[in-house]
Design a protein around this motif. Sequence first.
Motif, PDB file in Angstrom:
ATOM      1  N   LEU A 128       0.834  -1.200   0.000  1.00 38.04           N
ATOM      2  CA  LEU A 128       0.000   0.000   0.000  1.00 38.04           C
ATOM      3  C   LEU A 128       0.876   1.259   0.000  1.00 38.04           C
ATOM      4  CD1 LEU A 128      -2.856   1.167   0.146  1.00 38.04           C
ATOM      5  CD2 LEU A 128      -2.701   1.059   2.645  1.00 38.04           C
ATOM      6  N   HIS A 129       1.956   1.212   0.783  1.00 37.50           N
ATOM      7  CA  HIS A 129       2.863   2.352   0.818  1.00 37.50           C
ATOM      8  C   HIS A 129       3.535   2.567  -0.543  1.00 37.50           C
ATOM      9  CE1 HIS A 129       6.929   4.098   1.401  1.00 37.50           C
ATOM     10  NE2 HIS A 129       6.304   4.900   2.241  1.00 37.50           N
ATOM     11  N   ASP A 130       3.978   1.454  -1.171  1.00 37.07           N
ATOM     12  CA  ASP A 130       4.649   1.573  -2.470  1.00 37.07           C
ATOM     13  C   ASP A 130       3.688   2.042  -3.558  1.00 37.07           C
ATOM     14  OD1 ASP A 130       6.957   0.717  -1.266  1.00 37.07           O
ATOM     15  OD2 ASP A 130       6.676  -1.386  -1.823  1.00 37.07           O
ATOM     16  N   VAL A 131       2.451   1.517  -3.511  1.00 31.33           N
ATOM     17  CA  VAL A 131       1.462   1.941  -4.510  1.00 31.33           C
ATOM     18  C   VAL A 131       1.181   3.432  -4.370  1.00 31.33           C
ATOM     19  CG1 VAL A 131      -0.956   1.718  -5.181  1.00 31.33           C
ATOM     20  CG2 VAL A 131       0.414  -0.322  -4.765  1.00 31.33           C
ATOM     21  N   SER A 132       1.032   3.868  -3.137  1.00 36.29           N
ATOM     22  CA  SER A 132       0.772   5.302  -2.915  1.00 36.29           C
ATOM     23  C   SER A 132       1.934   6.141  -3.436  1.00 36.29           C
ATOM     24  CB  SER A 132       0.574   5.558  -1.415  1.00 36.29           C
ATOM     25  OG  SER A 132      -0.485   4.781  -0.920  1.00 36.29           O
ATOM     26  N   HIS A 133       3.159   5.643  -3.166  1.00 34.25           N
ATOM     27  CA  HIS A 133       4.329   6.381  -3.638  1.00 34.25           C
ATOM     28  C   HIS A 133       4.400   6.411  -5.159  1.00 34.25           C
ATOM     29  CE1 HIS A 133       8.430   7.901  -3.682  1.00 34.25           C
ATOM     30  NE2 HIS A 133       8.735   6.919  -4.535  1.00 34.25           N
ATOM     31  N   GLU A 134       4.117   5.291  -5.807  1.00 31.64           N
ATOM     32  CA  GLU A 134       4.202   5.228  -7.268  1.00 31.64           C
ATOM     33  C   GLU A 134       3.107   6.067  -7.936  1.00 31.64           C
ATOM     34  OE1 GLU A 134       6.461   3.838  -9.252  1.00 31.64           O
ATOM     35  OE2 GLU A 134       7.642   3.324  -7.472  1.00 31.64           O
ATOM     36  N   LEU A 135       1.937   6.135  -7.309  1.00 35.64           N
ATOM     37  CA  LEU A 135       0.850   6.911  -7.896  1.00 35.64           C
ATOM     38  C   LEU A 135       1.039   8.409  -7.669  1.00 35.64           C
ATOM     39  CD1 LEU A 135      -2.304   4.758  -6.986  1.00 35.64           C
ATOM     40  CD2 LEU A 135      -1.292   5.104  -9.252  1.00 35.64           C
TER      41      LEU A 135
END
Length: 434
Positions: free
Chosen positions: A226-233
């Motif tokens: 979830l943290h990585d997805v938020s960062h990538e988006l």
Amino acid sequence: MPNFGFSKIFWKIFLTFWLVNLAVIFAASFTIVSNMEATRITNLHEQMARRFAEQIIDRVESGEPMPRFRRFGGPGPKRGEEPSPRLNITRADTNTPVFQHRFRFQAEERTLQFQVTSAYGTLYNVETQLPRKPLFMKDMLKRLQSTQFVLILIASTLASALLSWSIARPLKNLGARSREVAGGNLDARPDKKLLQRGDEIGELARDLDHMIHQVAASINGQRQLLHDVSHELRAPLARLQAAAALVEKKPESPRYIAKIHHECDRMNALIQQILDYARFHELPEDRETALLDGLVDDVCSDIRFRYPEHQIEIRSATTRPIHYTGFLNSLQKALTNFLDNACKYSPPNSLVQIQLSELEHTTTVEICDSGCGIAPEHLARVTEPFFQTAAENSQKGFGLGLSIARRAIEKNGGKLDFSNRAEGGLCVTVTLPR
């Protein structure tokens, strides 16, 4: 109504063993008392019958008249009458009856036979009807009130309570740890003593400990994802926001509109990869059987079309065709990803080698390129979601391709290994079960 917790497993085990012990004690006591009383009554009856027989034989041999006996089956003895001895007496040498009593023999009734020697040395056979077995319930209940029975009852109660406690206590401990984990405490673990036990409770504790580890790893992985997805988006959203601001200032500029479309496409591709990664095991797929050589050749054909400047060579350690049964679509996607990376990170006109081999229980596909390889400290992390090396960052990928490929190999029951070649380049080894 007060709740005494009788529905708990402690009381169920305790009452079960306690009642079983009581039943065993009751049955054993009944058998012992019954046999003891039957033996005692038989001995008393034999003594009485022998005394009657000796008196009758003395009267017969001395010529004295026989007394008046009470009529069999009649009322009580009258004056001058004696109780009827239920005996049959015969001389042993001539089998001549000396005294006879009419027995009301029934099939289940028992008789007792013995011999008596008279004062004149004559041997007589004596037969008498044994009395019916009396009921010993009252005697047995009296014995159950003895000190020994009370001690046995106390010992049985303590043994049942100890056994129930030894089973219920570890289960209660494991239940408490489960509730702690359900409450969000992922550091909760079963007691070390339970983990070291060699019985079924120890196995249950180890299974629970393993499950807690898996749950913790899964939750931590989801949090990291979830943290990585938020960062990538966040990055393409920021670029979209900047492009939108520029369009507001210069609406006639097609460059910024094209930038918006590009970032939208990139976000759409990222979201699709995230969905593929999250729903990989939910996608319906049947097991199929095919030639592994042919499947690899199909993958190579597609990659050659995309990277015509690279040389792709397929070698096989066996001359026989290699059959494989598994989730072929997933395996093909994984091999496509590995081969695409091999070409992407290799210099133009370099050689990419594919080696097929077959052992007794495994089938191996090894893909080696001539690129720069991966730093040794990153080899174990390349399949983590959104993990990217410096070379991958330059290609503007999302870092999900190898994660999806790893899931595809695991779905087929295989394993994945990454290693750097001594002469330069990376080797990806896929080991599949046969």
